[in-house]
Design a protein around this motif. Structure first.
Motif, PDB file in Angstrom:
ATOM      1  N   VAL A 120      40.300  38.204  57.703  1.00  0.00           N
ATOM      2  CA  VAL A 120      39.025  38.289  57.519  1.00  0.00           C
ATOM      3  C   VAL A 120      38.237  37.916  58.851  1.00  0.00           C
ATOM      4  CG1 VAL A 120      37.174  36.920  56.241  1.00  0.00           C
ATOM      5  CG2 VAL A 120      39.588  37.132  55.338  1.00  0.00           C
ATOM      6  N   VAL A 121      37.318  38.911  58.989  1.00  0.00           N
ATOM      7  CA  VAL A 121      36.322  38.715  60.354  1.00  0.00           C
ATOM      8  C   VAL A 121      35.063  37.772  60.033  1.00  0.00           C
ATOM      9  CG1 VAL A 121      35.567  39.602  62.042  1.00  0.00           C
ATOM     10  CG2 VAL A 121      37.359  40.519  61.262  1.00  0.00           C
TER      11      VAL A 121
ATOM     12  N   ILE B 202      41.754  44.136  55.912  1.00  0.00           N
ATOM     13  CA  ILE B 202      40.574  43.778  56.493  1.00  0.00           C
ATOM     14  C   ILE B 202      39.355  43.579  55.798  1.00  0.00           C
ATOM     15  CG2 ILE B 202      39.181  44.207  58.673  1.00  0.00           C
ATOM     16  CD1 ILE B 202      41.464  45.913  59.905  1.00  0.00           C
ATOM     17  N   ILE B 203      38.794  42.435  55.657  1.00  0.00           N
ATOM     18  CA  ILE B 203      37.486  42.163  55.448  1.00  0.00           C
ATOM     19  C   ILE B 203      36.637  41.397  56.449  1.00  0.00           C
ATOM     20  CG2 ILE B 203      36.490  40.780  53.363  1.00  0.00           C
ATOM     21  CD1 ILE B 203      38.920  40.615  51.966  1.00  0.00           C
ATOM     22  N   CYS B 204      35.220  42.044  56.298  1.00  0.00           N
ATOM     23  CA  CYS B 204      34.396  41.473  57.196  1.00  0.00           C
ATOM     24  C   CYS B 204      33.400  40.913  56.368  1.00  0.00           C
ATOM     25  CB  CYS B 204      33.527  42.767  57.920  1.00  0.00           C
ATOM     26  SG  CYS B 204      34.632  43.542  59.191  1.00  0.00           S
TER      27      CYS B 204
ATOM     28  N   GLY C 101      49.523  33.980  55.442  1.00  0.00           N
ATOM     29  CA  GLY C 101      49.260  35.592  55.796  1.00  0.00           C
ATOM     30  C   GLY C 101      47.808  35.825  56.069  1.00  0.00           C
ATOM     31  N   LEU C 102      46.940  34.697  55.994  1.00  0.00           N
ATOM     32  CA  LEU C 102      45.632  34.924  56.028  1.00  0.00           C
ATOM     33  C   LEU C 102      45.282  34.735  57.590  1.00  0.00           C
ATOM     34  CD1 LEU C 102      42.524  35.158  55.408  1.00  0.00           C
ATOM     35  CD2 LEU C 102      42.633  32.507  54.810  1.00  0.00           C
ATOM     36  N   GLN C 103      44.825  35.696  58.125  1.00  0.00           N
ATOM     37  CA  GLN C 103      44.458  35.696  59.550  1.00  0.00           C
ATOM     38  C   GLN C 103      42.585  35.499  59.718  1.00  0.00           C
ATOM     39  OE1 GLN C 103      46.813  35.364  61.972  1.00  0.00           O
ATOM     40  NE2 GLN C 103      48.155  35.777  60.164  1.00  0.00           N
ATOM     41  N   ILE C 104      42.493  34.676  60.373  1.00  0.00           N
ATOM     42  CA  ILE C 104      40.661  34.267  60.370  1.00  0.00           C
ATOM     43  C   ILE C 104      40.297  34.536  61.982  1.00  0.00           C
ATOM     44  CG2 ILE C 104      38.766  32.674  60.258  1.00  0.00           C
ATOM     45  CD1 ILE C 104      40.768  31.200  58.443  1.00  0.00           C
TER      46      ILE C 104
END
Length: 377
Positions: free
Chosen positions: A85-86, A55-57, A107-110
């Motif tokens: 990524v939030v 998780i990255i904000c 695999g990247l969820q935005i």
């Protein structure tokens, strides 16, 4: 009372105080910090690959994401994993950049958040949303301005989990660059890690850094997330870990391939503001931790003034003998820990940087009592 008797009294007082502070420093170095210096990880009979949610904000981090996100996306990891990524109300090109990455990396969820959470400053709200959206039990957190030191970061961090472990503490280093400020920032970062990693190894974990931190989703949910610290500007990493970590559920990873790297601040002003925000959360630590950290900081702050006073008023041979004992002990511990944390190039400067810590505490101590500004990071 004549001058000779007055000088004798000052000499005895300064020598006794200097001896006590030196003894306290030795107790910290050999009783706590030596655990990191001489730490040897247990050999694992069998490696493991858990499903992991990274998780990255991010807020207005398009530049950092363009540079660093590939390092997270190209991790060599054979098991199920996702990157969330939030994007928290960014006003730059973050949304469009992430959409471009999504075309290549499935695999990247935005998660796009368009509004602020009233009464919840900092990044606790977007991080909570990211954790809610996570598919996997093991969470691995880092920041948009960080890049893994290797393509095995994800594997190395999750491999530390074993039965009973809920928290894994990593090291977030800064890139080595020329200049005094870079050395000061890196030494302060190393010095902080020397403490929190050593305390964790001593069975008293009290913080982690959001640049490189992992814990279980269940731990977050069972402790009602950040609900107890939502009103504070910071604390999403250190205060949460201070609350949930204990001797039986916490471990550390010291493999250089499991570090993260960031760019250090370029000006003293930016660094000063960053550290003010970080230290504003220290007053909310548990009482035992505040006592241990405060006693160590006070002993380090008093050490050099008392050393000078003892040299002036007491027998210089005794004073230098005590100084030498502490200097050699500290040098051994500093060398071993700097070697473990990839900061060995600072060793030639450590004695000067140790003196600098006196000034450092003078500069940043007021931040402990000041109310922090509600900055996002």
């Amino acid at each position: 009372m004549d001058f000779q008797q007055l000088n004798l009294n000052w000499g005895m007082i300064s020598l006794v105080l200097f001896s006590l502070v030196s003894l306290l420093q030795l107790l910290y170095y050999w009783g706590i910090f030596s655990r990191l210096a001489f730490f040897k990880p247990k050999e694992k009979e069998q490696s493991q690959t858990h499903p992991v949610s990274v998780i990255i904000c991010a807020r207005d981090e398009a530049g950092n994401l363009a540079r660093n996100l590939p390092g997270v996306l190209f991790q060599q990891y054979p098991s199920s994993h996702e990157l969330i990524v939030v994007n928290h109300n960014s006003q730059d090109d973050t949304r469009y950049l992430l959409e471009e990455f999504k075309k290549t990396f499935k695999g990247l969820q935005i998660v796009n958040l368009e509004h602020e959470a009233k009464g919840i400053p900092g990044k606790k709200y977007p991080l909570s949303i990211g954790i809610k959206e996570a598919d996997h039990e093991i969470l691995l957190l880092t920041d948009a301005d960080c890049v893994p030191a290797s393509e095995h970061w994800l594997y190395k961090m999750q491999n530390a989990y074993e039965p009973g472990i809920d928290v894994v503490l990593g090291y977030g280093a800064y890139n080595k660059k020329p200049g005094l400020l870079n050395k000061l920032i890196r030494f302060e970062t190393y010095h902080t890690a020397l403490q929190y990693l050593s305390y964790a190894l001593a069975g008293v974990p009290y913080m982690g850094v959001g640049r490189n931190l992992s814990y279980k989703r269940e731990l977050f949910i069972n402790n009602k997330g950040f609900s107890s610290i939502n009103h504070l500007p910071g604390g999403d990493d250190d205060l949460f870990i201070n609350k949930v970590a204990h001797k039986g559920n916490t471990t550390v990873v010291l493999d250089p391939e499991a570090f993260t790297l960031s760019e250090a601040k370029k000006s003293f002003g930016d660094w000063f503001r960053q550290k003010q925000r970080h230290y504003s959360t220290g007053k909310f630590y548990k009482g035992k931790i505040k006592f241990l950290l405060g006693t160590y900081s006070l002993s380090l702050f008093l050490y050099y003034p008392l050393f000078i006073a003892a040299l002036l008023f007491a027998d210089w041979r005794i004073v230098l003998g005590i100084f030498g004992l502490r200097f050699i002990s500290q040098g051994i511990i500093q060398y071993k820990t700097m070697q473990k944390l990839g900061e060995k190039d600072l060793f030639g400067w450590w004695w000067l940087l140790d003196i600098w810590m006196f000034l450092y505490y003078c500069i940043f101590a007021p931040a402990i009592w000041k109310k922090a500004r509600p900055n996002w990071t």
